[in-house]
Design an enzyme around this catalytic site. Structure first.
Site, PDB file in Angstrom:
ATOM      1  N   PRO A   1       2.152   3.897  -6.381  1.00 51.21           N
ATOM      2  CA  PRO A   1       0.946   4.733  -6.493  1.00 51.21           C
ATOM      3  C   PRO A   1       0.806   5.394  -7.867  1.00 51.21           C
ATOM      4  O   PRO A   1      -0.276   5.874  -8.203  1.00 51.21           O
ATOM      5  CB  PRO A   1       1.110   5.785  -5.387  1.00 51.21           C
TER       6      PRO A   1
ATOM      7  N   GLU B   1      11.073   6.445  -0.684  1.00 45.59           N
ATOM      8  CA  GLU B   1      10.508   7.396  -1.654  1.00 45.59           C
ATOM      9  C   GLU B   1      10.182   6.778  -3.011  1.00 45.59           C
ATOM     10  O   GLU B   1       9.442   7.345  -3.793  1.00 45.59           O
ATOM     11  CB  GLU B   1      11.472   8.570  -1.867  1.00 45.59           C
TER      12      GLU B   1
ATOM     13  N   ARG C   1      -8.766 -15.722  -5.150  1.00 46.48           N
ATOM     14  CA  ARG C   1     -10.146 -16.194  -4.961  1.00 46.48           C
ATOM     15  C   ARG C   1     -10.830 -16.499  -6.289  1.00 46.48           C
ATOM     16  O   ARG C   1     -11.865 -17.149  -6.319  1.00 46.48           O
ATOM     17  CB  ARG C   1     -10.960 -15.195  -4.131  1.00 46.48           C
TER      18      ARG C   1
ATOM     19  N   ASP D   1     -20.264 -11.873  -7.698  1.00 47.21           N
ATOM     20  CA  ASP D   1     -19.747 -10.759  -6.904  1.00 47.21           C
ATOM     21  C   ASP D   1     -20.084  -9.411  -7.512  1.00 47.21           C
ATOM     22  O   ASP D   1     -20.194  -9.302  -8.723  1.00 47.21           O
ATOM     23  CB  ASP D   1     -18.204 -10.755  -6.920  1.00 47.21           C
TER      24      ASP D   1
HETATM   25  N1  ADE Z   1       2.907   1.942  -2.487  1.00 46.59           N
HETATM   26  C1  ADE Z   1       2.590   3.098  -1.867  1.00 46.59           C
HETATM   27  N2  ADE Z   1       1.356   3.501  -2.170  1.00 46.59           N
HETATM   28  C2  ADE Z   1       0.845   2.563  -3.036  1.00 46.59           C
HETATM   29  C3  ADE Z   1      -0.386   2.415  -3.723  1.00 46.59           C
HETATM   30  N3  ADE Z   1      -1.361   3.300  -3.610  1.00 46.59           N
HETATM   31  N4  ADE Z   1      -0.528   1.345  -4.510  1.00 46.59           N
HETATM   32  C4  ADE Z   1       0.469   0.455  -4.660  1.00 46.59           C
HETATM   33  N5  ADE Z   1       1.651   0.535  -4.043  1.00 46.59           N
HETATM   34  C5  ADE Z   1       1.857   1.581  -3.230  1.00 46.59           C
END
Ligand code: ADE
Length: 244
Positions: A90, A117, A154, A169
């Site tokens: 993330p 984590e 794709r 698209d």
């Molecule tokens: N792992 C946990 N959350 C994630 C996200 N938002 N993007 C990519 N991998 C992740």
């Protein structure tokens, strides 16, 4: 294109056998393999996670099983941009259509899906891209990897039935797609715009451009800031702003 995924939950990737991505595998356009990096754990209990040095909440993925699983699929270091080792996290850069285009030019993609984590930070030595699906936290990288594989595959030649459809698209040209309609011409009093049935291709193209700009202005005005607009498009936008 060769695609490998390092994951503790290979069964989640059964979704990749369906539909267009499943066909791309059957037609040998992609060669997708899922590697369970637990098989590379060093101890009898097959532990792939451990406590963080210095304390902290939760467990981290250990470095050795990840690197050794990675070495089982490519010779390190990866040769970017043809080989890309993608860490799902993330805190990575956001995944966009632009990045899907970049990935689609590679010969080989390797996705590393975390859980728990996070990762021992030394894994970053081995990766070419750290990518996030969006500003939210998932339980693991698997769903993010599947979304990125789908959006990338794709775009490969011969994956979509009609080679043109990826070009039109939403996001392909930086704008959202115009609304589309199919038969019947009228349903419960709702009619298809006359211009689309007119047979006049010049007028139809103008309508499509205008409606694509309208959708973008209404739903994603931020995209207009990033997109280089022609003089004509700027004029259309001016008119649309007056209309709204
Ligand atoms: N792992 C946990 N959350 C994630 C996200 N938002 N993007 C990519 N991998 C992740």
């Amino acid at each position: 294109m060769k695609i490998s995924v390092l994951s503790l939950f290979p069964e989640m990737f059964s979704a990749m056998h369906a539909s267009i991505i499943g066909k791309a595998q059957e037609n040998n356009i992609i060669d997708l393999s899922i590697v369970n990096f637990r098989e590379f754990a060093r101890n009898k209990q097959k532990h792939v996670d451990d406590y963080p040095f210095g304390g902290g909440v939760g467990m981290l993925l250990k470095i050795e099983p990840l690197v050794e699983a990675l070495e089982s699929v490519i010779d390190l270091p990866a040769k970017s941009p043809k080989q890309r080792v993608i860490l799902l996290d993330p805190s990575g850069k956001p995944f966009t259509q632009h990045l899907a285009n970049e990935f689609s030019k590679a010969d080989e993609l390797i996705f590393i899906c975390g859980h728990y984590e996070g990762y021992d930070a030394r894994i970053k030595q081995y990766i070419t891209d750290e990518v996030s699906l969006g500003d939210y936290v998932l339980t693991g990288g698997e769903l993010a990897a599947m979304v990125m594989i789908d959006a990338t595959v794709r775009l490969l030649p011969d994956v979509l039935g009609n080679n043109q459809s990826a070009l039109s698209d939403s996001h392909a040209n930086g704008l959202l797609e115009h609304p589309q309609y199919t038969r019947p011409r009228e349903y419960r009093g709702m009619c298809v715009p006359d211009v689309l049935i007119s047979g006049n291709h010049k007028l139809i193209d103008e309508w499509k451009e205008r409606e694509s700009l309208r959708q973008t202005l209404l739903k994603r005005p931020d995209l207009l800031e990033k997109h280089e607009l022609t003089e004509k498009q700027l004029n259309i936008l001016e008119e649309l702003r007056h209309e709204l």
